[in-house]
Design a protein around this motif. Sequence first.
Motif, PDB file in Angstrom:
ATOM      1  N   ARG A  96       0.849  -1.196   0.000  1.00 64.89           N
ATOM      2  CA  ARG A  96       0.000   0.000   0.000  1.00 64.89           C
ATOM      3  C   ARG A  96       0.884   1.245   0.000  1.00 64.89           C
ATOM      4  O   ARG A  96       1.865   1.314   0.741  1.00 64.89           O
ATOM      5  CB  ARG A  96      -0.909   0.052   1.235  1.00 64.89           C
ATOM      6  N   LEU A  97       0.532   2.221  -0.817  1.00 65.06           N
ATOM      7  CA  LEU A  97       1.287   3.463  -0.904  1.00 65.06           C
ATOM      8  C   LEU A  97       1.093   4.268   0.382  1.00 65.06           C
ATOM      9  O   LEU A  97      -0.028   4.621   0.738  1.00 65.06           O
ATOM     10  CB  LEU A  97       0.815   4.277  -2.114  1.00 65.06           C
ATOM     11  N   ARG A  98       2.191   4.535   1.084  1.00 68.37           N
ATOM     12  CA  ARG A  98       2.116   5.217   2.378  1.00 68.37           C
ATOM     13  C   ARG A  98       2.773   6.594   2.383  1.00 68.37           C
ATOM     14  O   ARG A  98       2.481   7.413   3.240  1.00 68.37           O
ATOM     15  CB  ARG A  98       2.746   4.361   3.474  1.00 68.37           C
ATOM     16  N   LYS A  99       3.694   6.852   1.418  1.00 68.35           N
ATOM     17  CA  LYS A  99       4.396   8.142   1.429  1.00 68.35           C
ATOM     18  C   LYS A  99       4.830   8.488   0.012  1.00 68.35           C
ATOM     19  O   LYS A  99       5.289   7.619  -0.719  1.00 68.35           O
ATOM     20  CB  LYS A  99       5.616   8.049   2.348  1.00 68.35           C
ATOM     21  N   ILE A 100       4.677   9.754  -0.338  1.00 67.52           N
ATOM     22  CA  ILE A 100       5.095  10.258  -1.644  1.00 67.52           C
ATOM     23  C   ILE A 100       5.979  11.476  -1.406  1.00 67.52           C
ATOM     24  O   ILE A 100       5.547  12.427  -0.754  1.00 67.52           O
ATOM     25  CB  ILE A 100       3.880  10.674  -2.509  1.00 67.52           C
ATOM     26  N   ASP A 101       7.205  11.432  -1.888  1.00 64.45           N
ATOM     27  CA  ASP A 101       8.132  12.559  -1.775  1.00 64.45           C
ATOM     28  C   ASP A 101       8.628  12.926  -3.168  1.00 64.45           C
ATOM     29  O   ASP A 101       8.801  12.049  -4.013  1.00 64.45           O
ATOM     30  CB  ASP A 101       9.341  12.215  -0.911  1.00 64.45           C
ATOM     31  N   SER A 102       8.883  14.204  -3.362  1.00 62.03           N
ATOM     32  CA  SER A 102       9.466  14.690  -4.609  1.00 62.03           C
ATOM     33  C   SER A 102      10.694  15.518  -4.286  1.00 62.03           C
ATOM     34  O   SER A 102      10.733  16.196  -3.263  1.00 62.03           O
ATOM     35  CB  SER A 102       8.463  15.564  -5.364  1.00 62.03           C
ATOM     36  N   GLN A 103      11.677  15.430  -5.164  1.00 59.41           N
ATOM     37  CA  GLN A 103      12.939  16.135  -4.919  1.00 59.41           C
ATOM     38  C   GLN A 103      13.542  16.515  -6.270  1.00 59.41           C
ATOM     39  O   GLN A 103      13.538  15.714  -7.194  1.00 59.41           O
ATOM     40  CB  GLN A 103      13.866  15.209  -4.161  1.00 59.41           C
ATOM     41  N   ARG A 104      14.034  17.715  -6.346  1.00 62.78           N
ATOM     42  CA  ARG A 104      14.678  18.162  -7.580  1.00 62.78           C
ATOM     43  C   ARG A 104      15.956  17.367  -7.786  1.00 62.78           C
ATOM     44  O   ARG A 104      16.745  17.213  -6.864  1.00 62.78           O
ATOM     45  CB  ARG A 104      14.993  19.647  -7.504  1.00 62.78           C
ATOM     46  N   GLY A 105      16.120  16.809  -8.986  1.00 60.16           N
ATOM     47  CA  GLY A 105      17.315  16.019  -9.294  1.00 60.16           C
ATOM     48  C   GLY A 105      18.526  16.902  -9.483  1.00 60.16           C
ATOM     49  O   GLY A 105      18.430  18.104  -9.623  1.00 60.16           O
ATOM     50  N   ASN A 106      19.696  16.281  -9.505  1.00 54.37           N
ATOM     51  CA  ASN A 106      20.948  17.034  -9.652  1.00 54.37           C
ATOM     52  C   ASN A 106      21.219  17.383 -11.076  1.00 54.37           C
ATOM     53  O   ASN A 106      21.053  16.801 -12.009  1.00 54.37           O
ATOM     54  CB  ASN A 106      22.123  16.242  -9.085  1.00 54.37           C
TER      55      ASN A 106
END
Length: 102
Positions: free
Chosen positions: A92-102
């Motif tokens: 089950r999907l519990r966390k979604i994070d986004s981050q700018r790549g290098n």
Amino acid sequence: MSRHLPALLLLLSLGSLQAEASSTYRCNSRLVSLDATTAEVRSKCGEPTSSSMVGYKEIIDEYGYRQEVSVEEWVYGPNHGMLHFLRFEGSRLRKIDSQRGN
């Protein structure tokens, strides 16, 4: 000039490196939300760029029973310079994070 200014600047710069948490993830023209199954995410978003088994987590369900579930992290992207990290616990999907790549 405040003597706390250097510490404040350091905190602000560190904050810009942290990931943004969200309750939804848009892939193509589809949307997945927290609590979605791995099968639902895969059918809407396709295969992730990478995936890894993080380990196991002990949870207590709504009836008070303890169980151990697998924890996986899937990565999608980069899309428009962003990497998206989806964490699943017990499929089950519990966390979604986004981050700018290098």
